[in-house]
Design a protein around this motif. Sequence first.
Motif, PDB file in Angstrom:
ATOM      1  N   ASP A  79       0.771  -1.090  -0.038  1.00 46.13           N
ATOM      2  CA  ASP A  79       0.076   0.004  -0.041  1.00 46.13           C
ATOM      3  C   ASP A  79       0.777   1.285   0.177  1.00 46.13           C
ATOM      4  OD1 ASP A  79      -2.697  -1.164  -0.083  1.00 46.13           O
ATOM      5  OD2 ASP A  79      -2.377  -1.795   2.176  1.00 46.13           O
ATOM      6  N   MET A  80       2.096   0.977  -0.558  1.00 45.71           N
ATOM      7  CA  MET A  80       2.710   2.500  -0.571  1.00 45.71           C
ATOM      8  C   MET A  80       3.277   2.488  -2.358  1.00 45.71           C
ATOM      9  SD  MET A  80       6.467   3.463   1.473  1.00 45.71           S
ATOM     10  CE  MET A  80       7.480   2.307   0.567  1.00 45.71           C
ATOM     11  N   ILE A  81       3.211   3.635  -2.810  1.00 45.87           N
ATOM     12  CA  ILE A  81       3.744   4.033  -3.974  1.00 45.87           C
ATOM     13  C   ILE A  81       4.715   5.071  -4.303  1.00 45.87           C
ATOM     14  CG2 ILE A  81       3.210   4.733  -6.400  1.00 45.87           C
ATOM     15  CD1 ILE A  81       0.225   3.538  -6.033  1.00 45.87           C
ATOM     16  N   GLU A  91      -5.023   3.530  -7.759  1.00 48.11           N
ATOM     17  CA  GLU A  91      -4.894   2.380  -6.889  1.00 48.11           C
ATOM     18  C   GLU A  91      -5.162   2.812  -5.515  1.00 48.11           C
ATOM     19  OE1 GLU A  91      -3.198  -0.526  -7.281  1.00 48.11           O
ATOM     20  OE2 GLU A  91      -3.422  -0.100  -9.569  1.00 48.11           O
ATOM     21  N   PHE A  92      -5.233   3.877  -5.108  1.00 48.74           N
ATOM     22  CA  PHE A  92      -5.700   4.419  -3.789  1.00 48.74           C
ATOM     23  C   PHE A  92      -7.458   4.429  -3.353  1.00 48.74           C
ATOM     24  CE2 PHE A  92      -1.514   5.967  -1.851  1.00 48.74           C
ATOM     25  CZ  PHE A  92      -0.834   4.762  -2.152  1.00 48.74           C
ATOM     26  N   VAL A  93      -7.850   4.417  -4.707  1.00 52.33           N
ATOM     27  CA  VAL A  93      -9.555   4.351  -4.553  1.00 52.33           C
ATOM     28  C   VAL A  93      -9.912   2.837  -4.184  1.00 52.33           C
ATOM     29  CG1 VAL A  93      -9.907   6.286  -5.920  1.00 52.33           C
ATOM     30  CG2 VAL A  93      -9.732   3.901  -6.877  1.00 52.33           C
ATOM     31  N   LYS A 100      -2.460   4.151   3.653  1.00 46.98           N
ATOM     32  CA  LYS A 100      -1.903   4.049   2.079  1.00 46.98           C
ATOM     33  C   LYS A 100      -0.923   5.154   2.109  1.00 46.98           C
ATOM     34  CE  LYS A 100      -5.562   1.833  -0.286  1.00 46.98           C
ATOM     35  NZ  LYS A 100      -6.362   1.874  -1.629  1.00 46.98           N
ATOM     36  N   VAL A 101       0.149   4.987   1.513  1.00 45.12           N
ATOM     37  CA  VAL A 101       0.968   6.193   1.456  1.00 45.12           C
ATOM     38  C   VAL A 101       1.752   6.266   0.012  1.00 45.12           C
ATOM     39  CG1 VAL A 101       3.393   7.107   2.484  1.00 45.12           C
ATOM     40  CG2 VAL A 101       1.801   5.808   3.858  1.00 45.12           C
ATOM     41  N   TYR A 102       1.840   7.590  -0.296  1.00 44.52           N
ATOM     42  CA  TYR A 102       2.732   7.666  -1.603  1.00 44.52           C
ATOM     43  C   TYR A 102       3.666   8.809  -1.249  1.00 44.52           C
ATOM     44  CZ  TYR A 102      -0.611  11.674  -2.455  1.00 44.52           C
ATOM     45  OH  TYR A 102      -1.410  12.781  -2.564  1.00 44.52           O
TER      46      TYR A 102
END
Length: 319
Positions: free
Chosen positions: A72-74, A94-96, A105-107
């Motif tokens: 859950d990280m980009i 991706e985060f929806v 989640k982290v980007y």
Amino acid sequence: MKEFLKETQPIFYRILEKSFKENKKTHAFLLVGDHTDDIATFIAQSYICHEDTLACETCDNCIRIKEGLYPDMIVCDGKESSIKKSDIDHIQEEFVKSSVENNGKVYILKNIDNATTQAMNSLLKFLEEPVEEVYAILTTKNINKVLPTIQSRCQVIKLLPESKHSLELKLKNEGVDEEDSMVLPHLFDSIEECNEYKDSELYFDVKNYVFYFIEDLYMKPSDLLINLQINLGKKYKKNKEAYALFLNLLVLGMRDMFHVKHSIPVLFVKHKEFFEKMPEDGKILQKIEIILEYAERLNNNVNLALLLDGMVYKVLKGV
């Protein structure tokens, strides 16, 4: 990293700790500075880790984030290629979706200043409507290249520049020998350069040659030049980098010679007894000035062997 931040970025650390302790997590950070990667990773870990107020750095989630394996990280890096609108669209798409780990989640967008105008505008819309449990960490070396509207939607943290002390702490945290952790920051300005040399044959060779030089200078001056030519001169005959490293290390070694005679802490901590055994030298400061003068001359197109010979002659006879 936690202790490193406490020491080198105390104000930011207190802000970060307070927000997490009170469960008022900032949905977007903009880190401004030269060395932000490890700090960005630590913040990402803190968002996901449940073992402590901030990242414990040892749990499975923290380790996977550090290794870039957390699902859950980009991460996008504008240094590698400009960040495009398609990169921001991909993050949004991706985060929806449902979280794989159910931890948020982290980007991370590194060097966000190197993003296209379309990417900046797309990011702005994403930041304007923050999604619960989705966190952004942006980094830049030049805040003037980041849209003011993006800045206004982030908590901007201007990191203090890395000091010699902070570099020393980083190196020690990486398991580098205590002496080298203290010496390398006096030779180089960044952790990248320190890491490049910390395990190199060149660095350890030249450091040894410095101690041979000092021992010969005070104990066997008649052997000084020939031994230097056999060691440094023979192995690194046309290597300007080696000569520059030698002269810079020699300055530090000679300063430690002066410091140990005046009860001042030394950099070469493992060689304190070595310096103590050397005789008192009333002209050591003049010798250091000579070495510095010849280190400056390396910037010119000079014959390296002749430059070294001249330095040795002046150190032995010219003061």
